[in-house]
Design a protein around this motif. Structure first.
Motif, short mmCIF file in Angstrom:
data_model
loop_
_atom_site.label_atom_id
_atom_site.label_comp_id
_atom_site.label_asym_id
_atom_site.label_seq_id
_atom_site.Cartn_x
_atom_site.Cartn_y
_atom_site.Cartn_z
N VAL A 111 -16.56 -15.34 -2.49
CA VAL A 111 -15.72 -15.99 -3.51
C VAL A 111 -15.11 -14.95 -4.44
O VAL A 111 -13.92 -15.02 -4.80
CB VAL A 111 -16.56 -16.99 -4.33
CG1 VAL A 111 -15.76 -17.52 -5.50
CG2 VAL A 111 -17.01 -18.15 -3.43
N GLU A 112 -15.91 -13.97 -4.83
CA GLU A 112 -15.44 -12.94 -5.76
C GLU A 112 -14.28 -12.15 -5.16
O GLU A 112 -13.33 -11.78 -5.86
CB GLU A 112 -16.59 -11.99 -6.09
CG GLU A 112 -16.25 -10.94 -7.14
CD GLU A 112 -17.43 -10.05 -7.48
OE1 GLU A 112 -17.19 -8.98 -8.08
OE2 GLU A 112 -18.58 -10.43 -7.16
N GLU A 113 -14.34 -11.91 -3.84
CA GLU A 113 -13.30 -11.11 -3.18
C GLU A 113 -12.04 -11.93 -2.88
O GLU A 113 -10.99 -11.34 -2.57
CB GLU A 113 -13.85 -10.53 -1.88
CG GLU A 113 -14.93 -9.47 -2.07
CD GLU A 113 -15.50 -8.99 -0.76
OE1 GLU A 113 -15.21 -9.62 0.30
OE2 GLU A 113 -16.25 -7.99 -0.77
N ASN A 114 -12.15 -13.26 -2.96
CA ASN A 114 -11.02 -14.10 -2.58
C ASN A 114 -10.79 -15.22 -3.61
O ASN A 114 -10.85 -16.41 -3.28
CB ASN A 114 -11.27 -14.71 -1.20
CG ASN A 114 -11.47 -13.67 -0.13
OD1 ASN A 114 -10.52 -13.12 0.40
ND2 ASN A 114 -12.74 -13.40 0.18
N PRO A 115 -10.49 -14.84 -4.86
CA PRO A 115 -10.37 -15.83 -5.93
C PRO A 115 -9.20 -16.80 -5.74
O PRO A 115 -9.19 -17.88 -6.32
CB PRO A 115 -10.18 -14.97 -7.18
CG PRO A 115 -9.60 -13.69 -6.67
CD PRO A 115 -10.24 -13.47 -5.34
N GLU A 116 -8.24 -16.42 -4.92
CA GLU A 116 -7.05 -17.26 -4.73
C GLU A 116 -7.29 -18.40 -3.73
O GLU A 116 -6.47 -19.31 -3.63
CB GLU A 116 -5.88 -16.41 -4.26
CG GLU A 116 -5.89 -15.97 -2.80
CD GLU A 116 -6.90 -14.86 -2.47
OE1 GLU A 116 -6.93 -14.43 -1.31
OE2 GLU A 116 -7.63 -14.41 -3.38
#
Length: 252
Positions: A52-57
């Motif tokens: 989740v942190e790496e893909n906030p979009e």
């Protein structure tokens, strides 16, 4: 619209198990990039948090826990919030390549629990929603070991054959309700699954076969492409199929 130019899953909800790494992670990211709201499940809370942190979009909802547990399955269903358009049963474990005379009960039971029973339980849970909606797509990850006897140990081989049987049975029963069920059979893939040989006999018997016949290992994204195609409406006329995504291994 996703980065690869399609919005095949816009407005849809997908569940992906084993989403913290490897094929599961690549599948979750591919689905979300194509517009899906993805319920991503994995046994590792840390890996999910990193996802989740790496893909906030992206629209990623995470559920940490053992996918073979009814509690985890209930949490996954709750996170889906009453709608499941697609289910990718990716989570799985290996067996140390133990032959039948060497496999212990704990390994056998655990491999079947994660590789087969968890798929059955999650499938059983989402089917009523899909049947009520009149549509849905399920993809189970089998293996080359589901097609042949020389790709793993006794427990893993038997479990992946069972996944194919479950896939075909589910297709027969529910395709008339608009629910398609297919399987993908990967060959070697770069993942964090423990593929260590824990048997001398396995090394002696399978080692030479694999060195001769096994194509180069694939990247998880290559498997994700096959899985998401089967989950999408692009494969609307396909159900009960086992799609080998193995670099041609199944043809040897």
């Amino acid at each position: 619209m996703s980065s690869n130019g399609t919005g095949r899953f816009a407005g849809k909800t997908a569940i992906v198990t084993g989403a913290g790494s490897g094929i599961g992670k690549a599948t979750a990211l591919r689905l979300a990039s194509e517009g899906a709201r993805v319920v991503a499940s994995d046994i590792s809370a840390d890996r999910l948090a990193e996802l989740v942190e790496e893909n906030p979009e992206l629209d990623l909802v995470t559920v940490a826990g053992d996918v073979s547990s009814e509690d985890t399955i209930a949490a996954v269903l709750e996170a889906a919030d009453g709608r499941v358009d697609a289910l990718a049963n990716v989570a799985g474990i290996m067996d140390g390549f133990l032959p039948a005379a060497e496999v212990d009960d704990a390994t056998w039971d655990r491999v079947f629990l994660v590789n087969v029973t968890a798929i059955m339980r999650l499938t059983r849970t989402v089917l009523p929603l899909m049947v009520e909606a009149g549509s849905g797509s399920i993809v189970n990850v089998s293996s080359e070991a589901g097609l042949r006897g020389s790709a793993a140990g006794a427990a893993y081989t038997a479990s992946k054959h069972a996944v194919i049987g479950l896939t075909k049975s589910t297709s027969v029963f529910y395709a008339p309700n608009g629910v398609r069920t297919n399987a993908v059979a990967p060959g070697g893939v770069i993942t964090n699954v423990d593929g260590t040989f824990k048997s001398q006999l396995a090394g002696e018997r399978l080692g030479p076969i694999m060195q001769t016949n096994v194509p180069p290992v694939a990247h998880p994204e290559q498997l994700a492409a096959a899985i998401t195609w089967l989950l999408s409406d692009d494969s609307a006329n396909i159900s009960g199929v086992v799609l080998a995504s193995d670099g041609g291994w199944s043809a040897i």
